[in-house]
Design an enzyme around this catalytic site. Structure first.
Site, PDB file in Angstrom:
ATOM      1  N   ASN A  15     -19.638  -7.666  30.758  1.00  0.00           N
ATOM      2  CA  ASN A  15     -18.955  -8.565  29.819  1.00  0.00           C
ATOM      3  C   ASN A  15     -17.428  -8.534  29.881  1.00  0.00           C
ATOM      4  O   ASN A  15     -16.792  -9.523  29.538  1.00  0.00           O
ATOM      5  CB  ASN A  15     -19.476  -8.356  28.380  1.00  0.00           C
ATOM      6  CG  ASN A  15     -19.281  -6.962  27.871  1.00  0.00           C
ATOM      7  OD1 ASN A  15     -19.050  -6.031  28.633  1.00  0.00           O
ATOM      8  ND2 ASN A  15     -19.366  -6.792  26.567  1.00  0.00           N
ATOM      9  N   GLU A  66     -20.385   4.794  26.800  1.00  0.00           N
ATOM     10  CA  GLU A  66     -20.104   3.785  25.763  1.00  0.00           C
ATOM     11  C   GLU A  66     -21.275   2.827  25.812  1.00  0.00           C
ATOM     12  O   GLU A  66     -21.446   2.112  26.805  1.00  0.00           O
ATOM     13  CB  GLU A  66     -18.859   2.984  26.099  1.00  0.00           C
ATOM     14  CG  GLU A  66     -17.595   3.774  26.248  1.00  0.00           C
ATOM     15  CD  GLU A  66     -16.428   2.857  26.569  1.00  0.00           C
ATOM     16  OE1 GLU A  66     -15.357   3.074  25.999  1.00  0.00           O
ATOM     17  OE2 GLU A  66     -16.578   1.931  27.388  1.00  0.00           O
ATOM     18  N   CYS A 125     -19.801  -5.521  22.804  1.00  0.00           N
ATOM     19  CA  CYS A 125     -20.458  -4.345  22.229  1.00  0.00           C
ATOM     20  C   CYS A 125     -20.140  -4.228  20.754  1.00  0.00           C
ATOM     21  O   CYS A 125     -20.976  -3.824  19.953  1.00  0.00           O
ATOM     22  CB  CYS A 125     -20.039  -3.090  22.974  1.00  0.00           C
ATOM     23  SG  CYS A 125     -18.271  -2.817  22.981  1.00  0.00           S
TER      24      CYS A 125
HETATM   25  P1  NAP Z   1     -26.553  -2.651  31.583  1.00  0.00           P
HETATM   26  O1  NAP Z   1     -27.628  -3.553  32.028  1.00  0.00           O
HETATM   27  O2  NAP Z   1     -26.915  -1.358  30.976  1.00  0.00           O
HETATM   28  O3  NAP Z   1     -25.614  -2.424  32.873  1.00  0.00           O
HETATM   29  C1  NAP Z   1     -24.416  -1.685  32.786  1.00  0.00           C
HETATM   30  C2  NAP Z   1     -24.064  -1.141  34.148  1.00  0.00           C
HETATM   31  O4  NAP Z   1     -25.042  -0.168  34.547  1.00  0.00           O
HETATM   32  C3  NAP Z   1     -24.049  -2.196  35.260  1.00  0.00           C
HETATM   33  O5  NAP Z   1     -22.995  -1.897  36.132  1.00  0.00           O
HETATM   34  C4  NAP Z   1     -25.389  -1.960  35.937  1.00  0.00           C
HETATM   35  O6  NAP Z   1     -25.422  -2.398  37.278  1.00  0.00           O
HETATM   36  C5  NAP Z   1     -25.458  -0.459  35.870  1.00  0.00           C
HETATM   37  N1  NAP Z   1     -26.786   0.122  36.082  1.00  0.00           N
HETATM   38  C6  NAP Z   1     -27.994  -0.444  35.903  1.00  0.00           C
HETATM   39  N2  NAP Z   1     -28.979   0.444  36.204  1.00  0.00           N
HETATM   40  C7  NAP Z   1     -28.365   1.595  36.573  1.00  0.00           C
HETATM   41  C8  NAP Z   1     -28.823   2.872  37.016  1.00  0.00           C
HETATM   42  N3  NAP Z   1     -30.109   3.160  37.126  1.00  0.00           N
HETATM   43  N4  NAP Z   1     -27.904   3.792  37.314  1.00  0.00           N
HETATM   44  C9  NAP Z   1     -26.584   3.525  37.221  1.00  0.00           C
HETATM   45  N5  NAP Z   1     -26.085   2.338  36.827  1.00  0.00           N
HETATM   46  C10 NAP Z   1     -26.963   1.383  36.507  1.00  0.00           C
HETATM   47  O7  NAP Z   1     -25.589  -3.392  30.533  1.00  0.00           O
HETATM   48  P2  NAP Z   1     -24.953  -4.858  30.598  1.00  0.00           P
HETATM   49  O8  NAP Z   1     -26.025  -5.869  30.372  1.00  0.00           O
HETATM   50  O9  NAP Z   1     -24.091  -4.984  31.811  1.00  0.00           O
HETATM   51  O10 NAP Z   1     -23.969  -4.815  29.342  1.00  0.00           O
HETATM   52  C11 NAP Z   1     -24.398  -5.044  28.043  1.00  0.00           C
HETATM   53  C12 NAP Z   1     -24.548  -3.750  27.269  1.00  0.00           C
HETATM   54  O11 NAP Z   1     -23.354  -2.997  27.371  1.00  0.00           O
HETATM   55  C13 NAP Z   1     -24.750  -3.984  25.789  1.00  0.00           C
HETATM   56  O12 NAP Z   1     -25.723  -3.102  25.301  1.00  0.00           O
HETATM   57  C14 NAP Z   1     -23.388  -3.663  25.193  1.00  0.00           C
HETATM   58  O13 NAP Z   1     -23.423  -3.286  23.835  1.00  0.00           O
HETATM   59  C15 NAP Z   1     -22.945  -2.565  26.085  1.00  0.00           C
HETATM   60  N6  NAP Z   1     -21.497  -2.446  26.045  1.00  0.00           N
HETATM   61  C16 NAP Z   1     -20.963  -1.359  25.412  1.00  0.00           C
HETATM   62  C17 NAP Z   1     -19.580  -1.241  25.304  1.00  0.00           C
HETATM   63  C18 NAP Z   1     -18.967  -0.063  24.587  1.00  0.00           C
HETATM   64  O14 NAP Z   1     -17.784   0.152  24.795  1.00  0.00           O
HETATM   65  N7  NAP Z   1     -19.701   0.688  23.773  1.00  0.00           N
HETATM   66  C19 NAP Z   1     -18.755  -2.217  25.859  1.00  0.00           C
HETATM   67  C20 NAP Z   1     -19.332  -3.307  26.492  1.00  0.00           C
HETATM   68  C21 NAP Z   1     -20.706  -3.410  26.588  1.00  0.00           C
HETATM   69  P3  NAP Z   1     -26.153  -3.784  37.676  1.00  0.00           P
HETATM   70  O15 NAP Z   1     -25.352  -4.858  37.040  1.00  0.00           O
HETATM   71  O16 NAP Z   1     -26.096  -3.767  39.141  1.00  0.00           O
HETATM   72  O17 NAP Z   1     -27.544  -3.692  37.114  1.00  0.00           O
END
Ligand code: NAP
Length: 483
Positions: free
Chosen positions: A162, A258, A292
Site C-alpha cells: 500500500n 508492523e 493499516c
Molecule cells: P501481505 O500479504 O502480508 O504481504 C506483505 C509482504 O509480505 C509482501 O511483500 C509479501 O510479498 C510478503 N510475503 C508474503 N508471504 C511471505 C512469506 N512467506 N515470507 C516473507 N514475506 C512474505 O500484506 P499486504 O496485502 O501487502 O498489505 C496489507 C496488510 O499490511 C494489512 O493487513 C495492513 O494492515 C498491513 N499493514 C500494516 C502496516 C503497519 O505499519 N502496521 C502498514 C501498512 C500495511 P508478495 O507481495 O510477493 O506476496
C-alpha cells in the site's frame, strides 16, 4: 535495466550493483488494479540468486560500516534529492501499480525524501554514553564503560503493497545510515515502484552490493529469505497472518513487525460530531481504506449515534468514487480477491441484522464506500480487518463499553477518541490496549518521527525514525580498566 516489448516493460532485479535478468527465465506480470492491463513484468528470481544477493550484501556491509557517518549521510542525502527529481516518474508508477491517486503518490515520494533526510539528521545527532563503575556498590571508579550502537549486519526489508516507496524507504534509510546492508524484497504488487526507488539510490552512487532488490512472490521466496543464515535482522510490514508465520520461521533473528489493525474511532456523548465525522471519514476511506491505520470501526454512544450516522452518511456521499487518474478517494481495491473478501464481510453482517446506511455496491474491484449500522459482536466485520471501504458502526451505552469492545480485538495498532472533555479523553486513552491513541484526530502513521507501535496482533517492536535506527543497531559495551 529495463527492456520494453509491445509497450510492456520488463524490469531487472538489482544484484551487487547491477541490473540483471533472472536465470530462472521467469517473470511475474504486474496487473494494474484499475486499468486491468499488464503494466510491467518483474523477475521471479531463484534461490541461488537470493544467495548471491545475501553474499554481496555481507561483503559490502563490512566496508560500509567502516566509513564515517558523515560519508554515509552524503549518499542518503543524494538519494533523497534523486527521489525528489524523479517524483513525477515514480508517482506515475505508484498510481498505475497500486491504484493510488497521483497527488497521494507524489506526496508519498516527497514524504519519503523528507523521511530519509530526517533519518540522516537523527543519526547524526545520536550519541552513545559512558558510565563509571563506582555508581554500583563496590564498583570502582577505574572502570569506565563506553556504550555505543553498532549495526546488526544484513537487514531483510519486506514492505506491503500500500505504500510501496514510503514503507520500503522507512526500512532502508535507518538500516543504511546505521551501517547495515539491505536485502529488499518488495511486495510483488508494488515491486516496480520499489525498483524505481532503488534506481534513485543507484543514481545516488550507493556502493555496489550494499542494497540488493530480490523480486519474486513472497509465497515462493519468502521462507527462503526469512530462514537465510546470512540475514541478521528482519523488518516486516504486512498482514498479521503473514507476519505471524514469518516470526515462527525467523527463530532468534531480531524482528520488527508492523501488522494489521482494527482501529476504533470512539465517539463519546459530548463529542463535536461534525468534527469527529470529518476525521472518521478521512480516516476510514482515504485510499479506499487500504491503510493499516484506517479507522475500521466506530464505537459511538447510543445517545448521539443517530446524529453521527446522518452526518457520516452525508459525508460519504461527498466522496469521489472512480479512477485514481481522476484523483478519486475511493478507487478500485488492489485485486478482486480483496473486493470479494469485503463482500463476504458485508453479506455476513447483513445476514445477522446489520443495516446498510449507504453503499454495498460493487463494480469489478471497486467497492463503493459502505456504512453499516447496528453492527454487533456476532458479526465478522466487527472484528476482522477489511482493508477496504467498509465502516461498521457499533452503538454502545457507555465509554466503558466502548473501551471493552476496543480491547476485545485481537489487534492493537491505534485508536481515536472524540470528546470535548480532556480528562475523559485521557482516562479512555489510558485504558485502551494499542500503540497510539489519537485524541480528536484520525488514526494515522506519522509524522514519521513519532514512535509507531503495534501491540497484540498488530505487531512487535517499534518504528518511527529514532526507534527504527535503534531497532537496526545494538548496543555494544567496551570497558576501559584504568590503571
Ligand atoms: P501481505 O500479504 O502480508 O504481504 C506483505 C509482504 O509480505 C509482501 O511483500 C509479501 O510479498 C510478503 N510475503 C508474503 N508471504 C511471505 C512469506 N512467506 N515470507 C516473507 N514475506 C512474505 O500484506 P499486504 O496485502 O501487502 O498489505 C496489507 C496488510 O499490511 C494489512 O493487513 C495492513 O494492515 C498491513 N499493514 C500494516 C502496516 C503497519 O505499519 N502496521 C502498514 C501498512 C500495511 P508478495 O507481495 O510477493 O506476496
Amino acid at each position: 535495466m529495463t527492456t520494453t516489448v509491445l509497450n510492456v516493460s520488463t524490469y531487472s532485479f538489482y544484484l551487487n550493483g547491477e541490473w540483471k535478468e533472472s536465470k530462472s527465465g521467469q517473470t511475474i506480470d504486474i496487473v494494474s488494479p484499475y486499468r486491468h492491463d499488464v503494466i510491467g513484468k518483474v523477475q521471479a528470481i531463484t534461490k541461488e540468486e537470493v544467495d548471491e544477493a545475501v553474499h554481496a550484501a555481507q561483503k559490502a556491509q563490512k566496508g560500509w560500516a567502516e566509513i564515517s557517518l558523515q560519508e554515509r549521510a552524503k549518499y542518503l542525502y543524494n538519494w533523497a534529492d534523486e527521489l525528489v527529481r524523479m517524483q513525477s516518474e515514480i508517482a506515475e508508477i505508484i498510481m498505475k501499480e497500486v491504484g493510488k491517486s497521483l497527488k497521494d503518490a507524489r506526496n508519498e515520494v516527497v514524504r519519503t525524501a523528507d523521511f530519509i533526510r530526517y533519518t540522516v539528521e537523527e543519526a547524526l545527532h545520536m550519541n552513545g554514553e559512558s558510565m563509571k563503575g563506582d555508581s554500583f556498590p563496590g564498583g570502582s571508579k577505574s572502570k569506565v564503560a563506553i556504550v555505543e550502537r553498532v549495526p546488526l549486519g544484513v537487514v531483510l526489508a519486506i514492505p506491503p503493497f500500500n505504500y510501496p516507496v514510503n514503507l520500503a524507504a522507512a526500512k532502508l534509510a535507518p538500516a543504511l545510515i546505521s551501517g547495515n546492508a539491505v536485502i529488499f524484497k518488495p511486495a510483488t504488487q508494488g515491486a516496480i515502484s520499489g525498483i524505481k526507488m532503488i534506481e534513485a539510490l543507484h543514481q545516488a552512487g550507493i556502493p555496489q552490493g550494499l542494497v540488493n532488490v530480490v523480486t519474486g512472490r513472497g509465497s515462493v521466496i519468502g521462507d527462503y529469505l526469512v530462514e537465510h543464515k546470512g540475514i541478521n535482522m528482519i523488518s516486516f510490514t504486512g498482514g498479521t497472518n503473514t507476519g505471524t508465520q514469518l516470526a515462527k520461521k525467523a527463530g532468534m533473528i531480531p524482528l520488527v513487525l508492523e501488522l494489521g489493525g482494527k482501529d476504533p474511532g470512539i465517539v463519546c456523548e459530548d463529542a463535536d460530531l461534525q468534527e469527529a465525522a470529518k476525521h472518521i471519514i478521512s480516516g476510514a476511506f482515504s485510499y479506499s481504506g487500504q491503510r493499516c491505520t484506517a479507522i475500521k470501526r466506530v464505537l459511538v454512544h447510543e445517545k448521539v449515534a443517530n446524529e453521527l450516522v446522518n452526518i457520516l452518511k452525508e459525508e460519504v456521499h461527498k466522496l469521489s468514487v472512480g479512477s485514481p487518474e481522476d484523483g478519486c478517494t475511493i478507487v478500485p481495491l488492489i485485486d478482486s480477491k480483496a473486493a470479494d473478501f469485503i463482500q463476504i464481510l458485508i453479506a455476513d453482517a447483513l445476514g445477522k441484522g446489520a443495516e446498510v446506511v449507504t453503499g454495498n455496491k460493487r463494480e469489478g474491484n471497486l467497492i463503493y464506500p459502505t456504512l453499516l449500522d447496528d453492527v454487533n459482536d456476532t458479526m465478522r466485520v466487527a472484528w476482522e480487518e477489511p482493508f477496504g471501504p467498509v465502516l461498521p458502526i457499533i452503538r454502545v451505552s457507555s465509554d466503558q463499553e466502548a473501551v471493552d469492545i476496543a480491547n476485545e480485538s485481537e489487534f492493537g495498532l491505534q485508536a481515536s477518541v472524540f470528546t470535548k472533555d480532556i480528562n475523559k479523553a485521557f482516562s479512555i486513552a489510558n485504558k485502551i490496549e494499542v500503540g497510539s491513541v489519537q485524541i480528536n484526530g484520525r488514526t494515522e502513521r506519522g509524522p514519521d518521527h513519532f514512535p509507531f507501535i503495534g501491540v497484540k496482533g498488530s505487531g512487535m517492536g517499534a518504528q518511527g525514525i529514532r526507534k527504527s535506527i535503534e531497532s537496526m543497531t545494538r548496543e555494544k559495551v567496551t570497558v576501559l580498566n584504568l590503571q
